[in-house]
Design an enzyme around this catalytic site. Sequence first.
Site, PDB file in Angstrom:
ATOM      1  N   GLY A   1       0.900  10.135   0.964  1.00  0.00           N
ATOM      2  CA  GLY A   1       0.927  10.893   2.208  1.00  0.00           C
ATOM      3  C   GLY A   1      -0.374  11.576   2.568  1.00  0.00           C
ATOM      4  O   GLY A   1      -0.364  12.538   3.336  1.00  0.00           O
ATOM      5  N   SER A   2      -1.505  11.059   2.062  1.00  0.00           N
ATOM      6  CA  SER A   2      -2.767  11.724   2.438  1.00  0.00           C
ATOM      7  C   SER A   2      -3.075  11.504   3.925  1.00  0.00           C
ATOM      8  O   SER A   2      -3.639  12.392   4.581  1.00  0.00           O
ATOM      9  CB  SER A   2      -3.927  11.242   1.563  1.00  0.00           C
ATOM     10  OG  SER A   2      -4.236   9.897   1.830  1.00  0.00           O
ATOM     11  N   ASN A   3      -2.675  10.370   4.473  1.00  0.00           N
ATOM     12  CA  ASN A   3      -2.890  10.160   5.918  1.00  0.00           C
ATOM     13  C   ASN A   3      -1.954  11.041   6.739  1.00  0.00           C
ATOM     14  O   ASN A   3      -2.355  11.585   7.767  1.00  0.00           O
ATOM     15  CB  ASN A   3      -2.716   8.679   6.276  1.00  0.00           C
ATOM     16  CG  ASN A   3      -3.968   7.899   5.955  1.00  0.00           C
ATOM     17  OD1 ASN A   3      -4.961   7.995   6.662  1.00  0.00           O
ATOM     18  ND2 ASN A   3      -3.939   7.153   4.853  1.00  0.00           N
TER      19      ASN A   3
ATOM     20  N   HIS B   1      -4.769   0.245   7.900  1.00  0.00           N
ATOM     21  CA  HIS B   1      -4.949  -0.632   6.740  1.00  0.00           C
ATOM     22  C   HIS B   1      -6.347  -0.414   6.156  1.00  0.00           C
ATOM     23  O   HIS B   1      -7.323  -0.324   6.900  1.00  0.00           O
ATOM     24  CB  HIS B   1      -4.763  -2.098   7.152  1.00  0.00           C
ATOM     25  CG  HIS B   1      -4.894  -3.008   5.979  1.00  0.00           C
ATOM     26  ND1 HIS B   1      -3.890  -3.131   5.034  1.00  0.00           N
ATOM     27  CD2 HIS B   1      -5.916  -3.784   5.554  1.00  0.00           C
ATOM     28  CE1 HIS B   1      -4.287  -3.963   4.088  1.00  0.00           C
ATOM     29  NE2 HIS B   1      -5.508  -4.369   4.386  1.00  0.00           N
TER      30      HIS B   1
HETATM   31  C1  GAR Z   1      -3.636   4.013   2.864  1.00  0.00           C
HETATM   32  O1  GAR Z   1      -4.861   3.682   2.261  1.00  0.00           O
HETATM   33  C2  GAR Z   1      -3.248   2.968   3.885  1.00  0.00           C
HETATM   34  O2  GAR Z   1      -4.343   2.425   4.553  1.00  0.00           O
HETATM   35  C3  GAR Z   1      -2.574   1.945   2.999  1.00  0.00           C
HETATM   36  O3  GAR Z   1      -1.801   2.708   2.132  1.00  0.00           O
HETATM   37  C4  GAR Z   1      -2.492   3.916   1.841  1.00  0.00           C
HETATM   38  C5  GAR Z   1      -1.537   5.068   1.972  1.00  0.00           C
HETATM   39  O4  GAR Z   1      -2.121   6.241   1.483  1.00  0.00           O
HETATM   40  N1  GAR Z   1      -1.792   1.009   3.761  1.00  0.00           N
HETATM   41  C6  GAR Z   1      -1.736  -0.284   3.487  1.00  0.00           C
HETATM   42  O5  GAR Z   1      -2.278  -0.795   2.526  1.00  0.00           O
HETATM   43  C7  GAR Z   1      -0.921  -1.112   4.468  1.00  0.00           C
HETATM   44  N2  GAR Z   1      -1.026  -2.480   4.154  1.00  0.00           N
HETATM   45  P1  GAR Z   1      -1.468   7.662   1.776  1.00  0.00           P
HETATM   46  O6  GAR Z   1      -0.007   7.582   1.347  1.00  0.00           O
HETATM   47  O7  GAR Z   1      -2.228   8.616   0.904  1.00  0.00           O
HETATM   48  O8  GAR Z   1      -1.613   7.950   3.247  1.00  0.00           O
END
Ligand code: GAR
Length: 194
Positions: free
Chosen positions: A11-13, A108
């Site tokens: 969930g950093s995004n 992505h």
């Molecule tokens: C992110 O790096 C996103 O780009 C990737 O998952 C990660 C989630 O990180 N998504 C994919 O690879 C989609 N194919 P987060 O949970 O810390 O936001």
Amino acid sequence: MRIAVLASGTGSNFEAIMIAKREGVVTDDICLLFSDQKQALVLEKAKKYGVPSVSFSLHDFSSKELYEKKLRDLLVSKKIDFVVLAGYMKILGSVMLETYANRIINIHPSLLPSFPGRHGIKDAFTYGVKVTGVTIHYVDDGVDTGPIIAQKAVEIKTYDTLETLETKIHSAEHVLYPQVIAKLTKNENKKENF
Ligand code: GAR
């Protein structure tokens, strides 16, 4: 706009979007966080930012269609206009894509169409490319396909390790995604170039 964020992991995004909301960059209502992983850290982050969250798993249903109908009905019942995938690691099917056509975006961690899939950062690093990056795109029924909205390049230097590259990619994501969401929703979701 009423936005739902769908996420499966850390969930950093999601957190970057919430910080941007606090700072006034994102002005939409982040109304719901949904996770298909009941133990996902992103659920703790939703609590931290006071965003209502719901979690259920594909395994709770006899088919993917029923799972997705439940998800779609949840979003519709919350009057969600726009769906942001932030590390949501499932392919969306026709139920969601028809209800939210052109209103679902994904982030992505590579320069698509290179290195789609679950391991975009590692695949680019292992291949040995000198430039990779981040892509934000509309979602269609493919794996990390759909019209590209924005990209940000990240150089891979000789001294980078997989870990330093991951850090650089995530930093780029955390800047780009809130900016794109802010711009897209202010423009009432018109497809435009960034
Ligand atoms: C992110 O790096 C996103 O780009 C990737 O998952 C990660 C989630 O990180 N998504 C994919 O690879 C989609 N194919 P987060 O949970 O810390 O936001």
